[in-house]
Design a protein around this motif. Structure first.
Motif, mmCIF file in Angstrom:
data_model
loop_
_atom_site.group_PDB
_atom_site.id
_atom_site.type_symbol
_atom_site.label_atom_id
_atom_site.label_comp_id
_atom_site.label_asym_id
_atom_site.label_seq_id
_atom_site.Cartn_x
_atom_site.Cartn_y
_atom_site.Cartn_z
ATOM 1 N N SER A 258 0.846 -1.184 0.000
ATOM 2 C CA SER A 258 0.000 0.000 0.000
ATOM 3 C C SER A 258 0.885 1.239 0.000
ATOM 4 O O SER A 258 2.070 1.177 0.322
ATOM 5 C CB SER A 258 -0.926 0.002 1.213
ATOM 6 N N LYS A 259 0.298 2.355 -0.333
ATOM 7 C CA LYS A 259 1.028 3.610 -0.361
ATOM 8 C C LYS A 259 0.576 4.435 0.842
ATOM 9 O O LYS A 259 -0.617 4.631 1.051
ATOM 10 C CB LYS A 259 0.732 4.362 -1.651
ATOM 11 N N ILE A 260 1.524 4.886 1.634
ATOM 12 C CA ILE A 260 1.197 5.718 2.792
ATOM 13 C C ILE A 260 1.494 7.170 2.438
ATOM 14 O O ILE A 260 2.602 7.504 2.030
ATOM 15 C CB ILE A 260 1.996 5.278 4.030
ATOM 16 N N VAL A 261 0.474 7.999 2.574
ATOM 17 C CA VAL A 261 0.615 9.433 2.312
ATOM 18 C C VAL A 261 0.228 10.197 3.564
ATOM 19 O O VAL A 261 -0.509 9.702 4.419
ATOM 20 C CB VAL A 261 -0.260 9.876 1.113
ATOM 21 N N ILE A 262 0.726 11.402 3.669
ATOM 22 C CA ILE A 262 0.430 12.247 4.824
ATOM 23 C C ILE A 262 -0.408 13.422 4.354
ATOM 24 O O ILE A 262 -0.035 14.137 3.422
ATOM 25 C CB ILE A 262 1.729 12.726 5.501
ATOM 26 N N ASP A 263 -1.551 13.597 5.008
ATOM 27 C CA ASP A 263 -2.437 14.715 4.713
ATOM 28 C C ASP A 263 -1.782 15.992 5.215
ATOM 29 O O ASP A 263 -1.440 16.115 6.393
ATOM 30 C CB ASP A 263 -3.788 14.491 5.389
ATOM 31 N N LYS A 264 -1.602 16.979 4.333
ATOM 32 C CA LYS A 264 -0.918 18.211 4.711
ATOM 33 C C LYS A 264 -1.704 19.034 5.731
ATOM 34 O O LYS A 264 -1.128 19.692 6.584
ATOM 35 C CB LYS A 264 -0.643 19.069 3.475
ATOM 36 N N GLU A 265 -3.009 18.998 5.648
ATOM 37 C CA GLU A 265 -3.832 19.810 6.546
ATOM 38 C C GLU A 265 -3.889 19.246 7.957
ATOM 39 O O GLU A 265 -3.803 19.984 8.931
ATOM 40 C CB GLU A 265 -5.245 19.945 5.980
ATOM 41 N N THR A 266 -4.051 17.941 8.081
ATOM 42 C CA THR A 266 -4.239 17.343 9.408
ATOM 43 C C THR A 266 -2.989 16.632 9.923
ATOM 44 O O THR A 266 -2.902 16.355 11.120
ATOM 45 C CB THR A 266 -5.397 16.315 9.380
ATOM 46 N N GLY A 267 -2.053 16.328 9.042
ATOM 47 C CA GLY A 267 -0.868 15.595 9.454
ATOM 48 C C GLY A 267 -1.140 14.104 9.659
ATOM 49 O O GLY A 267 -0.285 13.370 10.136
#
Length: 110
Positions: free
Chosen positions: A67-76
């Motif tokens: 899977s690909k793990i991404v980080i939401d810029k707004e909430t972290g």
């Protein structure tokens, strides 16, 4: 029209191959071209084979996909992105149970 997402089309391929092979194998082993038509339990065997193939495909191939793990810029917040795999809007993981159920239903029909 066949509707799928991801690798859900493989479920359809397994079903078709299992049903076609069950017909040809039963007719080859018995020497009777009407055996498949006269014995609905052969279709159930084909459905069970399809269920096993779909389970193995899901368990040992789809569940091991990275899977690909991404980080939401707004909430972290970290989000784990995985591709979904379905056929006719049903996830692949449920298709072995569907095949078993349909195999029993169709083998009981007159």
């Amino acid at each position: 029209m066949i509707v799928w997402t991801g690798k859900g089309f493989v479920v359809f391929i397994f079903i078709m191959l299992a049903v076609i092979c069950s017909e040809y194998v039963s007719e080859f082993l018995t020497g009777d071209e009407q055996f498949y038509d006269q014995n609905p339990w052969v279709l159930m065997v084909g459905m069970m084979v399809a269920a096993v193939c779909i389970y193995v495909f899901h368990r040992f191939y789809l569940l091991r996909e990275k899977s690909k793990i991404v980080i939401d810029k707004e909430t972290g917040e970290e989000l784990d992105l995985k591709e979904s795999h379905s056929l006719f809007f049903m996830p692949v993981k449920w298709w072995p149970l569907i095949m078993i159920f349909l195999g029993f239903i169709w083998s009981r029909s007159p």
